[in-house]
Design a protein around this motif. Structure first.
Motif, PDB file in Angstrom:
ATOM      1  N   ASN A   1      -3.632  53.029   6.698  1.00  0.00           N
ATOM      2  CA  ASN A   1      -3.966  52.825   5.287  1.00  0.00           C
ATOM      3  C   ASN A   1      -3.291  53.871   4.401  1.00  0.00           C
ATOM      4  O   ASN A   1      -2.895  53.572   3.269  1.00  0.00           O
TER       5      ASN A   1
ATOM      6  N   THR B   1       0.137  52.746   3.919  1.00  0.00           N
ATOM      7  CA  THR B   1       0.120  51.666   2.931  1.00  0.00           C
ATOM      8  C   THR B   1       0.028  52.222   1.514  1.00  0.00           C
ATOM      9  O   THR B   1       0.694  51.730   0.592  1.00  0.00           O
ATOM     10  N   LEU B   2      -0.769  53.251   1.332  1.00  0.00           N
ATOM     11  CA  LEU B   2      -0.889  53.885   0.015  1.00  0.00           C
ATOM     12  C   LEU B   2       0.419  54.556  -0.396  1.00  0.00           C
ATOM     13  O   LEU B   2       0.734  54.619  -1.593  1.00  0.00           O
TER      14      LEU B   2
ATOM     15  N   LEU C   1      -9.784  45.507   5.685  1.00  0.00           N
ATOM     16  CA  LEU C   1      -9.457  46.417   4.592  1.00  0.00           C
ATOM     17  C   LEU C   1      -7.958  46.697   4.559  1.00  0.00           C
ATOM     18  O   LEU C   1      -7.335  46.670   3.492  1.00  0.00           O
ATOM     19  N   GLY C   2      -7.390  46.963   5.729  1.00  0.00           N
ATOM     20  CA  GLY C   2      -5.954  47.233   5.804  1.00  0.00           C
ATOM     21  C   GLY C   2      -5.127  46.048   5.348  1.00  0.00           C
ATOM     22  O   GLY C   2      -4.110  46.209   4.659  1.00  0.00           O
TER      23      GLY C   2
ATOM     24  N   GLN D   1      -6.003  43.638   3.172  1.00  0.00           N
ATOM     25  CA  GLN D   1      -6.106  43.495   1.720  1.00  0.00           C
ATOM     26  C   GLN D   1      -5.332  44.602   1.000  1.00  0.00           C
ATOM     27  O   GLN D   1      -4.657  44.355   0.001  1.00  0.00           O
ATOM     28  N   LEU D   2      -5.436  45.826   1.513  1.00  0.00           N
ATOM     29  CA  LEU D   2      -4.739  46.954   0.897  1.00  0.00           C
ATOM     30  C   LEU D   2      -3.232  46.772   0.978  1.00  0.00           C
ATOM     31  O   LEU D   2      -2.497  47.081   0.031  1.00  0.00           O
ATOM     32  N   ASP D   3      -2.770  46.225   2.093  1.00  0.00           N
ATOM     33  CA  ASP D   3      -1.343  45.977   2.280  1.00  0.00           C
ATOM     34  C   ASP D   3      -0.819  44.995   1.236  1.00  0.00           C
ATOM     35  O   ASP D   3       0.251  45.199   0.654  1.00  0.00           O
TER      36      ASP D   3
ATOM     37  N   LEU E   1      -2.162  44.349  -1.709  1.00  0.00           N
ATOM     38  CA  LEU E   1      -2.229  44.969  -3.035  1.00  0.00           C
ATOM     39  C   LEU E   1      -1.036  45.893  -3.265  1.00  0.00           C
ATOM     40  O   LEU E   1      -0.455  45.922  -4.361  1.00  0.00           O
ATOM     41  N   ALA E   2      -0.650  46.641  -2.230  1.00  0.00           N
ATOM     42  CA  ALA E   2       0.513  47.517  -2.338  1.00  0.00           C
ATOM     43  C   ALA E   2       1.789  46.697  -2.493  1.00  0.00           C
ATOM     44  O   ALA E   2       2.655  47.016  -3.320  1.00  0.00           O
TER      45      ALA E   2
END
Length: 249
Positions: A9, A12-13, A61-62, A64-66, A68-69
């Motif tokens: 994550n 990803t950030l 979570l990972g 969805q975060l991916d 979004l990034a």
């Protein structure tokens, strides 16, 4: 959440951070720096999933975060770049040399022109593609439609070709508004097309299993050495053609 689970994550950030920096550079017409940070963001995007699989910490979570990034790095930035290119094309009668391209970058006034906003359709199509991808459980070994990072590379290659290739015919073509509008439409379609495209995921390293992947990588390296940034659109076309050929067999 354990530290091990947070590592992918965090990567990803880093992708999201690079995309955010690229937005700032793109808005200020610093396309080369914007492209650099997009490339760096795509690099992080490739490794976050790899790390999650290796560390066995894949999570919703990972996922969805991916997305979004990716929406920022590979969705918003190419939309802004196309907006800027259409803006330049519509404010200049003709571009015949790299000097015209450089001079146009000094323009600092503002006049409302609806044409450049067509470029933001790429951002909308990218968002729709990413939302569909998150809901599609079939896209494990292949992609349905052009992945947003590949599409971002296609769009970001245009200002790099203008900046470094210095070919009058290519410059005039890229900064033709009808070419840019056509490419925008093609980009939006490819992002959400039903075409199955192979993923660069290796379950093993045998040539028989990964022939199309090895051929694609080798040809891409050769094209980049010979044509430099002008090779990127050709590589994307090659990727689609090899995928279609692979689907037949």
């Amino acid at each position: 959440m354990t530290i091990k689970a947070f590592i992918p994550n965090f990567v990803t950030l880093l992708n999201l951070f690079c995309g955010s920096v690229a937005v700032i550079f793109a808005v200020n017409n610093h396309f080369v720096f914007a492209a650099f940070f997009v490339f760096l963001g795509i690099f992080f995007d490739f490794f976050d999933g790899l790390l999650a699989r290796k560390l066995k910490v894949q999570s919703e979570l990972g996922l969805q975060l991916d997305s979004l990034a990716d929406m920022v790095t590979s969705g918003l930035v190419p939309g802004i770049i196309m907006f800027k290119l259409l803006e330049l094309a519509s404010h200049n009668k003709a571009f015949t040399s790299i000097n015209d391209w450089t001079a146009s970058m000094q323009w600092s006034g503002f006049k409302l022109n609806l044409l450049p906003f067509i470029g933001l359709f790429i951002t909308l199509a990218s968002a729709y593609r990413l939302a569909r991808f998150n809901l599609d459980e079939d896209q494990q070994s292949y992609f349905k439609g052009l992945p947003t990072p590949a599409n971002a590379l296609l769009i970001l290659s245009l200002p790099l070709i203008l900046e470094f290739q210095n070919n009058d015919l290519i410059n005039a073509t890229i900064l033709n508004k009808w070419f840019l509008i056509g490419l925008t439409i093609a980009s939006c379609y490819l992002l959400n097309s039903p075409i199955k495209l192979f993923a660069l995921k290796f379950k093993d390293w045998t040539f028989k299993t990964n022939a199309v992947r090895y051929i694609f990588i080798i040809l891409s390296i050769v094209l980049l050495i010979v044509l430099h940034f002008a090779a990127i659109p050709i590589i994307i076309a090659l990727y689609i053609l090899l995928s279609l050929f692979n689907n037949i067999n």
